[in-house]
Design a protein around this motif. Structure first.
Motif, PDB file in Angstrom:
ATOM      1  N   MET A 151       0.818  -1.213   0.000  1.00 43.59           N
ATOM      2  CA  MET A 151       0.000   0.000   0.000  1.00 43.59           C
ATOM      3  C   MET A 151       0.852   1.264   0.000  1.00 43.59           C
ATOM      4  N   TYR A 152       1.984   1.244   0.689  1.00 44.29           N
ATOM      5  CA  TYR A 152       2.812   2.449   0.726  1.00 44.29           C
ATOM      6  C   TYR A 152       3.346   2.777  -0.665  1.00 44.29           C
ATOM      7  N   ARG A 153       3.826   1.783  -1.374  1.00 45.48           N
ATOM      8  CA  ARG A 153       4.327   2.011  -2.735  1.00 45.48           C
ATOM      9  C   ARG A 153       3.205   2.516  -3.638  1.00 45.48           C
ATOM     10  N   LEU A 154       2.038   1.895  -3.538  1.00 45.04           N
ATOM     11  CA  LEU A 154       0.900   2.332  -4.355  1.00 45.04           C
ATOM     12  C   LEU A 154       0.539   3.783  -4.039  1.00 45.04           C
ATOM     13  N   LEU A 155       0.512   4.136  -2.771  1.00 47.58           N
ATOM     14  CA  LEU A 155       0.206   5.510  -2.374  1.00 47.58           C
ATOM     15  C   LEU A 155       1.200   6.481  -3.005  1.00 47.58           C
ATOM     16  N   ARG A 156       2.475   6.169  -2.904  1.00 47.18           N
ATOM     17  CA  ARG A 156       3.522   7.020  -3.472  1.00 47.18           C
ATOM     18  C   ARG A 156       3.356   7.156  -4.989  1.00 47.18           C
ATOM     19  N   ASP A 157       3.089   6.029  -5.661  1.00 47.82           N
ATOM     20  CA  ASP A 157       2.943   6.046  -7.120  1.00 47.82           C
ATOM     21  C   ASP A 157       1.717   6.851  -7.556  1.00 47.82           C
ATOM     22  N   ILE A 158       0.607   6.668  -6.881  1.00 49.75           N
ATOM     23  CA  ILE A 158      -0.618   7.389  -7.254  1.00 49.75           C
ATOM     24  C   ILE A 158      -0.434   8.888  -7.066  1.00 49.75           C
ATOM     25  N   ARG A 159       0.203   9.280  -5.971  1.00 53.69           N
ATOM     26  CA  ARG A 159       0.417  10.710  -5.706  1.00 53.69           C
ATOM     27  C   ARG A 159       1.296  11.366  -6.774  1.00 53.69           C
ATOM     28  N   GLU A 160       2.108  10.591  -7.449  1.00 51.48           N
ATOM     29  CA  GLU A 160       2.974  11.140  -8.494  1.00 51.48           C
ATOM     30  C   GLU A 160       2.279  11.230  -9.848  1.00 51.48           C
ATOM     31  N   GLU A 161       1.125  10.629  -9.991  1.00 56.68           N
ATOM     32  CA  GLU A 161       0.397  10.649 -11.267  1.00 56.68           C
ATOM     33  C   GLU A 161      -0.183  12.039 -11.529  1.00 56.68           C
ATOM     34  N   PRO A 162      -0.045  12.542 -12.764  1.00 55.40           N
ATOM     35  CA  PRO A 162      -0.660  13.840 -13.089  1.00 55.40           C
ATOM     36  C   PRO A 162      -2.191  13.706 -13.048  1.00 55.40           C
ATOM     37  N   GLY A 163      -2.836  14.741 -12.592  1.00 51.47           N
ATOM     38  CA  GLY A 163      -4.300  14.751 -12.547  1.00 51.47           C
ATOM     39  C   GLY A 163      -4.888  14.196 -11.268  1.00 51.47           C
ATOM     40  N   VAL A 164      -4.039  13.683 -10.375  1.00 55.34           N
ATOM     41  CA  VAL A 164      -4.538  13.168  -9.098  1.00 55.34           C
ATOM     42  C   VAL A 164      -4.659  14.347  -8.140  1.00 55.34           C
ATOM     43  N   TYR A 165      -5.871  14.602  -7.683  1.00 55.71           N
ATOM     44  CA  TYR A 165      -6.142  15.727  -6.782  1.00 55.71           C
ATOM     45  C   TYR A 165      -5.649  15.422  -5.373  1.00 55.71           C
ATOM     46  N   SER A 166      -5.959  14.221  -4.898  1.00 53.53           N
ATOM     47  CA  SER A 166      -5.626  13.851  -3.536  1.00 53.53           C
ATOM     48  C   SER A 166      -5.641  12.338  -3.427  1.00 53.53           C
ATOM     49  N   CYS A 167      -4.773  11.790  -2.595  1.00 52.09           N
ATOM     50  CA  CYS A 167      -4.772  10.357  -2.341  1.00 52.09           C
ATOM     51  C   CYS A 167      -4.340  10.142  -0.895  1.00 52.09           C
ATOM     52  N   PHE A 168      -5.110   9.369  -0.158  1.00 46.41           N
ATOM     53  CA  PHE A 168      -4.808   9.116   1.236  1.00 46.41           C
ATOM     54  C   PHE A 168      -5.339   7.751   1.638  1.00 46.41           C
ATOM     55  N   THR A 169      -4.829   7.211   2.736  1.00 47.29           N
ATOM     56  CA  THR A 169      -5.317   5.922   3.217  1.00 47.29           C
ATOM     57  C   THR A 169      -6.656   6.107   3.894  1.00 47.29           C
TER      58      THR A 169
END
Length: 174
Positions: A151-169
């Motif tokens: 989950m930590y890696r996925l969180l980091r990867d999603i936050r780096e994607e363009p167009g992602v407003y917010s991502c949190f657990t």
């Protein structure tokens, strides 16, 4: 955290809170009857020995014993089983219908949708206040949930994607 007296019984907690508000259990029994009937089999049990759902019901009874005009509840169903959660919200609906204003903080959107109005707070600021349906219609961002083994890696990867407003657990998801 459970805030009632854990070393007192269910009955003793109720009588104590009634006395604090200069009333009695009998004087306002109609206000708590539905909840109290579920607690009655445990009336001699110490509050600290109750299940999470029963502790929440006892806390609600103690809060209602003096017929308040406004009831403030901070995440009242966190850690409570699904059946007790539904019963709790049924009680809150009845209280609202009886004219008691109920203000609830909750991290659960399914619970927030049961309210007449919702205030969305983000980083300490009020984003919006409206009815649940209008808030949902106004929401212009797509909301999705993800799960993975790392989950930590996925969180980091999603936050780096363009167009992602917010991502949190949130529980077991992002």
């Amino acid at each position: 955290k459970f805030s009632l007296y854990q070393d007192l019984s269910v009955e003793e907690n109720l009588r104590f809170f009634a006395s604090v508000f200069d009333t009695t259990l009998q004087a306002n029994y109609d206000q708590i009857k539905d909840i109290y009937e579920q607690l009655a089999p445990f009336k001699n049990r110490k509050a600290g020995a109750l299940s999470g759902g029963m502790k929440q019901k006892l806390g609600l009874c103690c809060a209602l014993i003096h017929k308040p005009k406004v009831l403030f509840l901070d995440e009242p169903t966190t850690g409570v089983d699904p059946i007790s959660r539904k019963e709790f919200w049924d009680v809150l609906k009845r209280l609202s219908e009886d004219g008691i204003s109920v203000l609830v903080s909750t991290p659960y959107m399914d619970e927030a949708r049961l309210c007449d109005r919702i205030g969305l707070i983000f980083h300490g600021g009020m984003l919006a206040v409206d009815t649940p349906d209008r808030l949902i219609r106004k929401h212009d961002k797509k909301l999705v949930a993800f799960r993975a083994r790392d989950m930590y890696r996925l969180l980091r990867d999603i936050r780096e994607e363009p167009g992602v407003y917010s991502c949190f657990t949130f529980g077991d998801s992002l």
